[in-house]
Design a protein around this motif. Structure first.
Motif, PDB file in Angstrom:
ATOM      1  N   LEU A  25     -79.329 -79.693  27.284  1.00 23.03           N
ATOM      2  CA  LEU A  25     -80.810 -79.498  28.411  1.00 23.03           C
ATOM      3  C   LEU A  25     -81.331 -78.408  28.509  1.00 23.03           C
ATOM      4  O   LEU A  25     -82.168 -77.792  29.381  1.00 23.03           O
ATOM      5  CB  LEU A  25     -80.969 -80.519  28.742  1.00 23.03           C
ATOM      6  N   ARG A  26     -79.532 -78.171  28.913  1.00 27.09           N
ATOM      7  CA  ARG A  26     -79.983 -76.679  30.818  1.00 27.09           C
ATOM      8  C   ARG A  26     -80.633 -75.316  29.783  1.00 27.09           C
ATOM      9  O   ARG A  26     -80.100 -74.588  30.328  1.00 27.09           O
ATOM     10  CB  ARG A  26     -78.202 -76.768  31.095  1.00 27.09           C
ATOM     11  N   THR A  27     -79.504 -75.735  28.546  1.00 26.64           N
ATOM     12  CA  THR A  27     -80.645 -74.576  27.245  1.00 26.64           C
ATOM     13  C   THR A  27     -81.204 -74.261  27.802  1.00 26.64           C
ATOM     14  O   THR A  27     -81.688 -73.108  27.286  1.00 26.64           O
ATOM     15  CB  THR A  27     -79.282 -74.465  26.274  1.00 26.64           C
ATOM     16  N   ILE A  28     -82.164 -75.219  26.940  1.00 24.61           N
ATOM     17  CA  ILE A  28     -83.361 -75.542  26.983  1.00 24.61           C
ATOM     18  C   ILE A  28     -84.370 -75.142  28.033  1.00 24.61           C
ATOM     19  O   ILE A  28     -85.097 -73.954  28.395  1.00 24.61           O
ATOM     20  CB  ILE A  28     -84.037 -76.954  26.671  1.00 24.61           C
ATOM     21  N   VAL A  29     -83.722 -75.576  29.405  1.00 22.75           N
ATOM     22  CA  VAL A  29     -84.335 -75.109  30.306  1.00 22.75           C
ATOM     23  C   VAL A  29     -84.152 -73.434  30.959  1.00 22.75           C
ATOM     24  O   VAL A  29     -85.073 -73.392  31.528  1.00 22.75           O
ATOM     25  CB  VAL A  29     -83.862 -76.457  31.789  1.00 22.75           C
ATOM     26  N   GLY A  30     -83.378 -72.703  30.841  1.00 22.12           N
ATOM     27  CA  GLY A  30     -82.757 -71.695  30.506  1.00 22.12           C
ATOM     28  C   GLY A  30     -84.079 -70.801  30.287  1.00 22.12           C
ATOM     29  O   GLY A  30     -84.131 -69.985  30.495  1.00 22.12           O
ATOM     30  N   ALA A  31     -84.053 -71.183  28.828  1.00 18.38           N
ATOM     31  CA  ALA A  31     -84.835 -70.345  27.951  1.00 18.38           C
ATOM     32  C   ALA A  31     -86.766 -70.408  27.718  1.00 18.38           C
ATOM     33  O   ALA A  31     -87.406 -69.866  28.806  1.00 18.38           O
ATOM     34  CB  ALA A  31     -84.916 -71.396  26.222  1.00 18.38           C
ATOM     35  N   VAL A  32     -86.800 -71.883  28.327  1.00 19.19           N
ATOM     36  CA  VAL A  32     -87.429 -72.277  29.716  1.00 19.19           C
ATOM     37  C   VAL A  32     -88.853 -71.429  30.724  1.00 19.19           C
ATOM     38  O   VAL A  32     -89.386 -70.650  31.220  1.00 19.19           O
ATOM     39  CB  VAL A  32     -88.180 -73.744  29.709  1.00 19.19           C
ATOM     40  N   MET A  33     -87.533 -70.850  31.432  1.00 17.47           N
ATOM     41  CA  MET A  33     -86.966 -69.959  32.749  1.00 17.47           C
ATOM     42  C   MET A  33     -87.423 -67.836  32.542  1.00 17.47           C
ATOM     43  O   MET A  33     -88.675 -67.544  33.178  1.00 17.47           O
ATOM     44  CB  MET A  33     -86.147 -69.964  34.075  1.00 17.47           C
ATOM     45  N   THR A  34     -86.595 -68.147  31.041  1.00 15.19           N
ATOM     46  CA  THR A  34     -86.717 -66.667  30.698  1.00 15.19           C
ATOM     47  C   THR A  34     -88.392 -66.427  29.766  1.00 15.19           C
ATOM     48  O   THR A  34     -88.985 -65.248  30.100  1.00 15.19           O
ATOM     49  CB  THR A  34     -85.885 -66.784  29.673  1.00 15.19           C
ATOM     50  N   ILE A  35     -88.966 -67.373  30.109  1.00 16.07           N
ATOM     51  CA  ILE A  35     -89.999 -67.364  28.946  1.00 16.07           C
ATOM     52  C   ILE A  35     -91.370 -67.486  29.910  1.00 16.07           C
ATOM     53  O   ILE A  35     -92.260 -66.612  30.126  1.00 16.07           O
ATOM     54  CB  ILE A  35     -90.588 -68.546  28.151  1.00 16.07           C
ATOM     55  N   GLY A  36     -90.797 -68.132  31.262  1.00 13.67           N
ATOM     56  CA  GLY A  36     -91.726 -68.615  32.495  1.00 13.67           C
ATOM     57  C   GLY A  36     -91.842 -67.190  33.376  1.00 13.67           C
ATOM     58  O   GLY A  36     -92.934 -65.938  33.193  1.00 13.67           O
ATOM     59  N   LEU A  37     -90.710 -66.657  32.782  1.00 12.04           N
ATOM     60  CA  LEU A  37     -90.303 -64.726  33.683  1.00 12.04           C
ATOM     61  C   LEU A  37     -91.103 -63.430  32.817  1.00 12.04           C
ATOM     62  O   LEU A  37     -91.884 -62.890  33.707  1.00 12.04           O
ATOM     63  CB  LEU A  37     -88.836 -64.529  34.045  1.00 12.04           C
ATOM     64  N   VAL A  38     -90.732 -63.891  31.234  1.00 10.53           N
ATOM     65  CA  VAL A  38     -92.062 -63.089  30.892  1.00 10.53           C
ATOM     66  C   VAL A  38     -93.247 -63.318  30.918  1.00 10.53           C
ATOM     67  O   VAL A  38     -94.160 -62.072  30.981  1.00 10.53           O
ATOM     68  CB  VAL A  38     -91.026 -62.691  29.429  1.00 10.53           C
ATOM     69  N   LEU A  39     -93.585 -64.322  30.261  1.00 14.38           N
ATOM     70  CA  LEU A  39     -94.952 -64.500  31.050  1.00 14.38           C
ATOM     71  C   LEU A  39     -95.710 -63.808  32.741  1.00 14.38           C
ATOM     72  O   LEU A  39     -96.966 -63.322  32.711  1.00 14.38           O
ATOM     73  CB  LEU A  39     -95.569 -65.842  30.665  1.00 14.38           C
ATOM     74  N   ALA A  40     -94.943 -63.884  33.313  1.00 10.75           N
ATOM     75  CA  ALA A  40     -95.945 -63.754  34.506  1.00 10.75           C
ATOM     76  C   ALA A  40     -95.629 -62.557  34.632  1.00 10.75           C
ATOM     77  O   ALA A  40     -96.632 -61.650  35.457  1.00 10.75           O
ATOM     78  CB  ALA A  40     -94.057 -63.951  35.934  1.00 10.75           C
ATOM     79  N   VAL A  41     -94.437 -61.707  34.022  1.00 15.19           N
ATOM     80  CA  VAL A  41     -94.175 -60.129  34.319  1.00 15.19           C
ATOM     81  C   VAL A  41     -95.672 -59.535  33.023  1.00 15.19           C
ATOM     82  O   VAL A  41     -95.915 -58.521  33.917  1.00 15.19           O
ATOM     83  CB  VAL A  41     -93.185 -59.688  33.711  1.00 15.19           C
TER      84      VAL A  41
END
Length: 97
Positions: A25-41
């Motif tokens: 779950l921690r790995t999944i949350v970290g991946a979702v945070m990365t996707i969110g940051l990439v989409l924000a850029v």
């Protein structure tokens, strides 16, 4: 009478080994945070282009939409990047209450 039977202090802390799959779950949350940051850029880049096109074509509505998009993209990046810090801060506030 009844108040004397209640415990004087309750001490409960988060348990990171209580459920199976916490590490995944921690790995999944970290991946979702990365996707969110990439989409924000990506949103920031697109909004900046819209802002530039609107400003150069004398279209104030389009320029305003671009400015709004830039602000929203920056706010989304702050929220995605600072989510862990926000949660930890409010966890500390809750613990001191």
């Amino acid at each position: 009478m009844f108040l004397a039977s209640l415990p004087a202090q309750v001490d409960i802390t988060p348990n990171d080994s209580g459920l199976p799959g916490i590490a995944q779950l921690r790995t999944i949350v970290g991946a979702v945070m990365t996707i969110g940051l990439v989409l924000a850029v990506l949103a920031l880049i697109i909004s900046a282009i819209v802002w530039a096109v609107g400003a150069n074509s004398s279209n104030p509505h389009l320029a305003g939409r671009g400015k709004t998009g830039v602000l929203i993209a920056c706010a989304a990046a702050v929220i995605c990047g600072g989510a862990v810090t926000f949660v930890n801060f409010f966890w500390g506030v809750g613990q001191s209450v």
